[in-house]
Design an enzyme around this catalytic site. Structure first.
Site, PDB file in Angstrom:
ATOM      1  CG  ASP A 131     -23.691  36.925  60.541  1.00  0.00           C
ATOM      2  OD1 ASP A 131     -24.463  37.141  61.484  1.00  0.00           O
ATOM      3  OD2 ASP A 131     -23.511  37.736  59.611  1.00  0.00           O
TER       4      ASP A 131
ATOM      5  CD  GLN B  82     -22.239  43.370  66.315  1.00  0.00           C
ATOM      6  OE1 GLN B  82     -21.677  43.838  67.271  1.00  0.00           O
ATOM      7  NE2 GLN B  82     -23.535  43.184  66.301  1.00  0.00           N
TER       8      GLN B  82
ATOM      9  N   GLY C  29     -27.606  39.007  65.978  1.00  0.00           N
ATOM     10  CA  GLY C  29     -28.680  38.014  65.905  1.00  0.00           C
ATOM     11  C   GLY C  29     -28.063  36.662  66.161  1.00  0.00           C
ATOM     12  CG  HIS C  30     -25.774  35.780  69.098  1.00  0.00           C
ATOM     13  ND1 HIS C  30     -25.181  36.255  70.235  1.00  0.00           N
ATOM     14  CD2 HIS C  30     -25.024  36.239  68.066  1.00  0.00           C
ATOM     15  CE1 HIS C  30     -24.110  36.966  69.901  1.00  0.00           C
ATOM     16  NE2 HIS C  30     -24.007  36.976  68.598  1.00  0.00           N
TER      17      HIS C  30
ATOM     18  CE  LYS D  21     -20.335  36.497  67.531  1.00  0.00           C
ATOM     19  NZ  LYS D  21     -20.444  36.558  66.064  1.00  0.00           N
TER      20      LYS D  21
HETATM   21  P1  IMP Z   1     -24.371  48.319  62.410  1.00  0.00           P
HETATM   22  O1  IMP Z   1     -23.738  47.445  63.448  1.00  0.00           O
HETATM   23  O2  IMP Z   1     -25.852  48.159  62.341  1.00  0.00           O
HETATM   24  O3  IMP Z   1     -23.925  49.730  62.538  1.00  0.00           O
HETATM   25  O4  IMP Z   1     -23.823  47.830  60.977  1.00  0.00           O
HETATM   26  C1  IMP Z   1     -22.452  47.987  60.582  1.00  0.00           C
HETATM   27  C2  IMP Z   1     -21.972  46.788  59.784  1.00  0.00           C
HETATM   28  O5  IMP Z   1     -21.869  45.664  60.636  1.00  0.00           O
HETATM   29  C3  IMP Z   1     -22.906  46.364  58.645  1.00  0.00           C
HETATM   30  O6  IMP Z   1     -22.122  45.881  57.577  1.00  0.00           O
HETATM   31  C4  IMP Z   1     -23.722  45.235  59.257  1.00  0.00           C
HETATM   32  O7  IMP Z   1     -24.200  44.348  58.281  1.00  0.00           O
HETATM   33  C5  IMP Z   1     -22.657  44.583  60.135  1.00  0.00           C
HETATM   34  N1  IMP Z   1     -23.223  43.876  61.285  1.00  0.00           N
HETATM   35  C6  IMP Z   1     -23.758  44.407  62.404  1.00  0.00           C
HETATM   36  N2  IMP Z   1     -24.139  43.454  63.250  1.00  0.00           N
HETATM   37  C7  IMP Z   1     -23.828  42.289  62.676  1.00  0.00           C
HETATM   38  C8  IMP Z   1     -23.944  40.926  63.098  1.00  0.00           C
HETATM   39  O8  IMP Z   1     -24.402  40.599  64.201  1.00  0.00           O
HETATM   40  N3  IMP Z   1     -23.495  40.005  62.209  1.00  0.00           N
HETATM   41  C9  IMP Z   1     -22.944  40.336  61.018  1.00  0.00           C
HETATM   42  N4  IMP Z   1     -22.804  41.581  60.584  1.00  0.00           N
HETATM   43  C10 IMP Z   1     -23.236  42.554  61.421  1.00  0.00           C
END
Ligand code: IMP
Length: 409
Positions: free
Chosen positions: A13, A209, A40-41, A16
């Site tokens: 977040d 991420q 989520g971009h 990017k």
């Molecule tokens: P997962 O990727 O859904 O398995 O989540 C694992 C961890 O990564 C959690 O703490 C999510 O909130 C975090 N996470 C996954 N995708 C994003 C992203 O695009 N931005 C911020 N945090 C993310």
């Protein structure tokens, strides 16, 4: 530009989406290399806001080739929805999108397992982790399998064996249908990119991420299940390290994280609410409020090392406009020992006291500023200190969500 990787240098977040959107103007090809629709971009163009979860943000520029690499886990239903959403907003995808035949496919059982087991970590519940588990356990189903009726039947049967929760026929029929619709985008991504490199095409690798969510280099186990660092761009697309020219790290002027896990510089209630509302810090995928805190130079230095960052882009500087005092964390203290470098041991991260430098805020609106020299003196000092602590130059600064609210240095 020829081959540039863009990664998040914190917990995701970092903004990017907007930076990729700006850099895409100078790219021919934009490729995502890991993760899935957990990302989520957000990109704001004029009065339209786009939130992209799977397709590279470069799709918002006409005529760019956008690619979903082999390192992703793809929920075909989500992909088709995103294609429809873009079409409804007047953006054509056909001819501009390619999908790796080797990317793994998310099935309904992955999402159910994720919601059950992922709660402790606070996952997005999109089935990302369980799909990567199957990939590593070598029972995953890949995009190419969706158009091979017999193989899909065999693999899906094996994966659903003994399950009463899921209806084989329903899932099989739905996924055969997805395969039929997505097949036209299939390609051998490695071959495509290597040919493009020979033709001197400019390629942007879009990380999702962030470094601290990387499966190897993040705050394990509070991470995502993929390689979100620069190395993932190579394995997730089939391009070799000698072909990469530059790695850009995107950092927020402060820090945020969604989900569970250690976060040393996290604010207490008042500051948390102030920055969260000013920075609109709510997840683009799940809508969850993001946890907010001061800029942590220790974790970003870790990102500089792990990714071999050539430069950083600082986003959301304007969110700090009304802060009288601003802090940067430069180290941690735990049991009498000072840590200037990122400790792998979560116990240290969870229990350390923090070493801060404090700066005077600039107390001025920066959202209309378009060059470094126009910035208030204290904002310049803050950025210069950040760059010095990290040992990398700042290439760009962003002061708002719109495309034009950014300038190169
Ligand atoms: P997962 O990727 O859904 O398995 O989540 C694992 C961890 O990564 C959690 O703490 C999510 O909130 C975090 N996470 C996954 N995708 C994003 C992203 O695009 N931005 C911020 N945090 C993310």
């Amino acid at each position: 530009m020829p081959c540039t990787i863009v990664v998040g240098a914190q917990w995701g977040d970092e903004g990017k989406g907007k930076i990729i959107d700006i850099l895409s103007a100078d790219a021919d090809i934009i490729v995502r290399y890991q993760g899935g629709n957990n990302a989520g971009h957000t990109v704001v163009i004029g009065d339209k806001e786009f939130i992209l979860h799977l397709i590279p943000s470069g799709i918002l520029h006409k005529g760019k080739m956008c690619i979903i690499g082999n390192g992703l886990v793809v929920d075909p239903e989500a992909l088709l929805k995103e294609i429809s959403m873009l079409r409804e907003k007047g953006i054509e995808v056909d001819g501009n999108l390619l999908v790796s035949e080797s990317a793994h496919v998310i099935f309904p059982y992955h999402k159910v397992i994720d919601k059950r087991r992922g709660a402790q970590i606070g996952t997005t519940g999109r089935g990302i982790g369980p799909c990567y588990v199957d990939k590593m356990a070598r029972c995953g189903i890949r995009m190419a399998d969706l158009v091979n009726k017999e193989l899909l039947r065999k693999k899906l049967k094996a994966n659903l064996e003994g399950s009463r929760e899921f209806d084989f026929d329903e899932i099989y029929d739905a996924y055969i249908d997805y395969g039929r619709k997505i097949q036209k985008y299939f390609t051998n991504v490695s071959l495509f990119l290597n040919k493009a490199i020979l033709k001197n095409k400019r390629i942007l690798f879009e990380g999702a991420q962030g470094t601290l969510l990387d499966i190897d280099h993040g705050t394990y186990p509070y991470v995502t299940s993929s390689s979100s660092t620069a190395g993932g761009a190579l394995t997730g697309t089939g391009v070799g390290p000698t072909k990469i020219d530059k790695v850009i790290g995107v950092v927020k002027a402060y820090t945020t994280r969604v989900g569970e896990g250690p976060f040393p510089t996290e604010f207490k209630k008042d500051l948390m609410e102030k920055i969260r509302s000013k920075g609109k810090e709510f997840g683009a995928t799940t809508g969850r409020p993001r946890r907010c805190g001061w800029f942590d130079a220790v974790i970003v230095r870790h990102a500089v090392n792990v990714n071999g960052l050539s430069e950083i882009v600082v986003t959301k500087l304007d969110v700090l406009d009304e802060m009288e005092k601003i802090k940067i964390c430069t180290g941690y203290k735990y049991k009498g020992k000072i840590y200037n470098d990122f400790p792998a041991d979560l116990v240290v991260l969870e229990n350390c006291t923090l070493i801060y430098e404090e700066y005077k805020g600039w107390m001025r609106d920066t959202t209309a500023i378009r060059s470094f020299k126009e910035l208030p003196k204290n904002a310049k000092a803050y950025l210069e200190r950040m760059s010095k602590l990290l040992g990398v130059k700042i290439g760009m600064v962003s002061v708002g969500s719109k495309r034009k609210q950014a300038f190169r240095i």
